[in-house]
Design a protein around this motif. Structure first.
Motif, PDB file in Angstrom:
ATOM      1  N   UNK A  60       0.877  -1.173   0.000  1.00  0.00           N
ATOM      2  CA  UNK A  60       0.000   0.000   0.000  1.00  0.00           C
ATOM      3  C   UNK A  60       0.908   1.215   0.000  1.00  0.00           C
ATOM      4  N   UNK A  61       0.332   2.391  -0.139  1.00  0.00           N
ATOM      5  CA  UNK A  61       1.193   3.570  -0.161  1.00  0.00           C
ATOM      6  C   UNK A  61       0.511   4.758   0.488  1.00  0.00           C
ATOM      7  N   UNK A  62       1.342   5.645   0.950  1.00  0.00           N
ATOM      8  CA  UNK A  62       0.899   6.907   1.562  1.00  0.00           C
ATOM      9  C   UNK A  62       1.496   8.054   0.761  1.00  0.00           C
ATOM     10  N   UNK A  63       0.642   8.913   0.239  1.00  0.00           N
ATOM     11  CA  UNK A  63       1.108  10.106  -0.479  1.00  0.00           C
ATOM     12  C   UNK A  63       0.900  11.326   0.418  1.00  0.00           C
ATOM     13  N   UNK A  64       1.953  12.060   0.724  1.00  0.00           N
ATOM     14  CA  UNK A  64       1.809  13.250   1.570  1.00  0.00           C
ATOM     15  C   UNK A  64       0.887  14.302   0.974  1.00  0.00           C
ATOM     16  N   UNK A  65       0.763  14.331  -0.359  1.00  0.00           N
ATOM     17  CA  UNK A  65      -0.122  15.302  -1.012  1.00  0.00           C
ATOM     18  C   UNK A  65      -0.803  14.640  -2.197  1.00  0.00           C
ATOM     19  N   UNK A  66      -2.082  14.933  -2.364  1.00  0.00           N
ATOM     20  CA  UNK A  66      -2.860  14.367  -3.477  1.00  0.00           C
ATOM     21  C   UNK A  66      -3.159  15.406  -4.554  1.00  0.00           C
ATOM     22  N   UNK A  67      -2.820  16.666  -4.303  1.00  0.00           N
ATOM     23  CA  UNK A  67      -3.224  17.729  -5.232  1.00  0.00           C
ATOM     24  C   UNK A  67      -2.085  18.711  -5.485  1.00  0.00           C
ATOM     25  N   UNK A  68      -2.167  19.362  -6.631  1.00  0.00           N
ATOM     26  CA  UNK A  68      -1.336  20.512  -6.987  1.00  0.00           C
ATOM     27  C   UNK A  68      -2.259  21.472  -7.727  1.00  0.00           C
TER      28      UNK A  68
ATOM     29  N   UNK B 101      -6.413   1.942   5.958  1.00  0.00           N
ATOM     30  CA  UNK B 101      -5.091   1.335   5.780  1.00  0.00           C
ATOM     31  C   UNK B 101      -4.585   0.741   7.090  1.00  0.00           C
ATOM     32  N   UNK B 102      -4.856   1.403   8.206  1.00  0.00           N
ATOM     33  CA  UNK B 102      -4.500   0.822   9.515  1.00  0.00           C
ATOM     34  C   UNK B 102      -5.296  -0.449   9.764  1.00  0.00           C
ATOM     35  N   UNK B 103      -6.581  -0.420   9.416  1.00  0.00           N
ATOM     36  CA  UNK B 103      -7.422  -1.602   9.601  1.00  0.00           C
ATOM     37  C   UNK B 103      -6.914  -2.778   8.769  1.00  0.00           C
ATOM     38  N   UNK B 104      -6.428  -2.503   7.562  1.00  0.00           N
ATOM     39  CA  UNK B 104      -5.905  -3.578   6.739  1.00  0.00           C
ATOM     40  C   UNK B 104      -4.721  -4.260   7.418  1.00  0.00           C
ATOM     41  N   UNK B 105      -3.804  -3.479   7.940  1.00  0.00           N
ATOM     42  CA  UNK B 105      -2.648  -4.042   8.639  1.00  0.00           C
ATOM     43  C   UNK B 105      -3.088  -4.840   9.874  1.00  0.00           C
TER      44      UNK B 105
ATOM     45  N   UNK C 210      -6.067  -6.313  10.321  1.00  0.00           N
ATOM     46  CA  UNK C 210      -6.746  -7.537   9.865  1.00  0.00           C
ATOM     47  C   UNK C 210      -5.728  -8.590   9.436  1.00  0.00           C
ATOM     48  N   UNK C 211      -4.691  -8.159   8.759  1.00  0.00           N
ATOM     49  CA  UNK C 211      -3.670  -9.102   8.303  1.00  0.00           C
ATOM     50  C   UNK C 211      -2.934  -9.721   9.486  1.00  0.00           C
ATOM     51  N   UNK C 212      -2.636  -8.905  10.495  1.00  0.00           N
ATOM     52  CA  UNK C 212      -1.931  -9.406  11.678  1.00  0.00           C
ATOM     53  C   UNK C 212      -2.797 -10.346  12.498  1.00  0.00           C
ATOM     54  N   UNK C 213      -4.128 -10.157  12.431  1.00  0.00           N
ATOM     55  CA  UNK C 213      -5.044 -10.931  13.277  1.00  0.00           C
ATOM     56  C   UNK C 213      -5.692 -12.105  12.540  1.00  0.00           C
ATOM     57  N   UNK C 214      -5.297 -12.365  11.304  1.00  0.00           N
ATOM     58  CA  UNK C 214      -5.976 -13.420  10.535  1.00  0.00           C
ATOM     59  C   UNK C 214      -5.926 -14.766  11.244  1.00  0.00           C
ATOM     60  N   UNK C 215      -4.789 -15.093  11.840  1.00  0.00           N
ATOM     61  CA  UNK C 215      -4.652 -16.382  12.520  1.00  0.00           C
ATOM     62  C   UNK C 215      -5.661 -16.546  13.657  1.00  0.00           C
ATOM     63  N   UNK C 216      -6.084 -15.435  14.255  1.00  0.00           N
ATOM     64  CA  UNK C 216      -6.966 -15.504  15.420  1.00  0.00           C
ATOM     65  C   UNK C 216      -8.267 -16.230  15.118  1.00  0.00           C
ATOM     66  N   UNK C 217      -8.721 -16.185  13.865  1.00  0.00           N
ATOM     67  CA  UNK C 217      -9.965 -16.864  13.505  1.00  0.00           C
ATOM     68  C   UNK C 217      -9.861 -18.377  13.683  1.00  0.00           C
ATOM     69  N   UNK C 218      -8.653 -18.898  13.709  1.00  0.00           N
ATOM     70  CA  UNK C 218      -8.449 -20.343  13.749  1.00  0.00           C
ATOM     71  C   UNK C 218      -7.942 -20.827  15.112  1.00  0.00           C
TER      72      UNK C 218
END
Length: 367
Positions: A274-282, A346-350, A352-360
């Motif tokens: 994923x990516x973070x752009x400090x600015x989206x506009x000019x 984006x924080x939620x994605x990270x 969710x990925x870290x917690x995937x094992x918890x479902x099992x």
């Protein structure tokens, strides 16, 4: 060829296509450029959540997309060696846990609806090669080519809706920071067995996620997480043990797997970041969707975020054109309205990925 429009959108994915429709419908002269010659790009995010669904309904597009073809997901399942150990069903009052919409169906509706307006022009097979700057250094259009001729498009606003490897972002020299997720993804598609229900199935294989996404039209999309940058090494190994693990996880698809997935070449690799752009506009320019904030595949947020971007950005651009102010400060209203939501997801994605094992884990402890 010299053309003019109030807005030039680069990229006709779901976000760019919806933005083009909303602007054209509002009377804004709009040109949409797409470097591909067709709309059959494989293995893109195609699952709508409640946000994406509500936006299509808001603009009177959902029923048209439904007619073109979509599929409501009944449930999400977590499985261990063929046994369902956990299920997630629709919340009270909800019909589904997600909607699969083939990208072709969504884009064909958006483009058809847009082309009803004389102030709209779609140019497929057209690649942007440069930005045009005015005497004050503000973006005022693009240079492009369609393989046979050079094209110059003068516009008040240029929008980069051209994906995770955005040409517009690069040409505008907008910096970005890459966020690593520690995995890459192998995609493949197989026919669904008879009687297959519209579900999203997950398994834990070798400590990593293996998912089956039911698709409209009788297909299953396989998404297999592998260690980041491991694919060159994997391809040197035997394919058989890899596919045997998939069969052990989901025995019900054994026949389809053996028939349609016979080598590493039957998978498509997606480098995940994923990516973070400090600015989206000019001045005179905005980037949106994956160009501004690439999402990982987790949670299928990407397409929904792009549609939400289009909704907000259309209003900001219409206001900017009305007041003859396409400055960075005016266009930043889009960024200000969307950035917090994007960074939260984006924080939620990270997470969710870290917690995937918890479902099992509960199931594993009981066995």
């Amino acid at each position: 060829m010299n053309l003019e429009a109030e807005v030039c959108i680069v990229g006709a994915g779901p976000g760019g296509a919806l933005l083009g429709y909303l602007l054209a419908k509002s009377g804004v002269s709009t040109i949409v450029l797409e470097r591909h010659k067709g709309i059959d790009k494989e293995f893109r995010g195609e699952h709508l959540n409640k946000e994406g669904e509500s936006l299509l309904k808001k603009y009177g597009l959902y029923e048209k997309v439904e007619k073109a073809g979509l599929l409501l997901m009944d449930r999400v399942e977590y499985c261990d060696r063929g046994h369902v150990i956990k299920s997630i069903f629709p919340s009270d009052g909800e019909e589904h846990v997600g909607i699969h919409v083939p990208q072709r169906n969504l884009l064909s509706v958006l483009m058809k609806e847009s082309q009803a307006y004389e102030n709209y022009r779609l140019m497929m097979g057209t690649k942007v090669t440069g930005l045009i700057l005015d005497e004050n250094g503000r973006v005022s259009g693009v240079h492009a080519h369609d393989g046979t001729k050079e094209i110059t498009i003068k516009s008040s606003v240029v929008v980069g809706a051209d994906g995770r490897f955005s040409t517009v972002r690069k040409l505008a020299e907008l910096p970005y920071e890459t966020i690593r997720h520690g995995y890459d993804l192998l995609w493949a598609k197989i026919p669904s067995p008879p009687g297959w229900e519209p579900t999203i199935k997950n398994a834990l294989v070798g400590g990593r996620q293996l998912a089956l996404f039911t698709q409209a039209g009788g297909w299953i999309q396989i998404g297999w997480n592998i260690e980041e940058d491991s694919y060159p090494h994997l391809k040197k190994q035997s394919f058989a043990p890899f596919i045997e693990k998939a069969i052990e996880a989901f025995p019900e698809i054994e026949e389809a797997l053996l028939e349609h997935i016979q080598s590493w070449d039957d998978f498509i690799l997606l480098k995940v970041h994923s990516c973070h752009c400090p600015a989206w506009v000019k001045d005179g320019l905005a980037i949106m969707g994956d160009a501004a904030h690439t999402m990982s595949p987790t949670g299928a947020f990407g397409i929904n975020c792009a549609l939400a971007d289009a909704s907000v950005l259309s209003e900001v651009i219409i206001e900017a054109l009305h007041f003859h102010d396409v400055s960075e400060s005016q266009l930043r209203k889009f960024e200000n309205k969307r950035r917090a939501d994007i960074e939260k997801l984006q924080r939620q994605q990270l997470e969710k990925e870290a917690a995937f094992r918890d479902h099992f884990e509960v199931f594993a402890m009981a066995h």
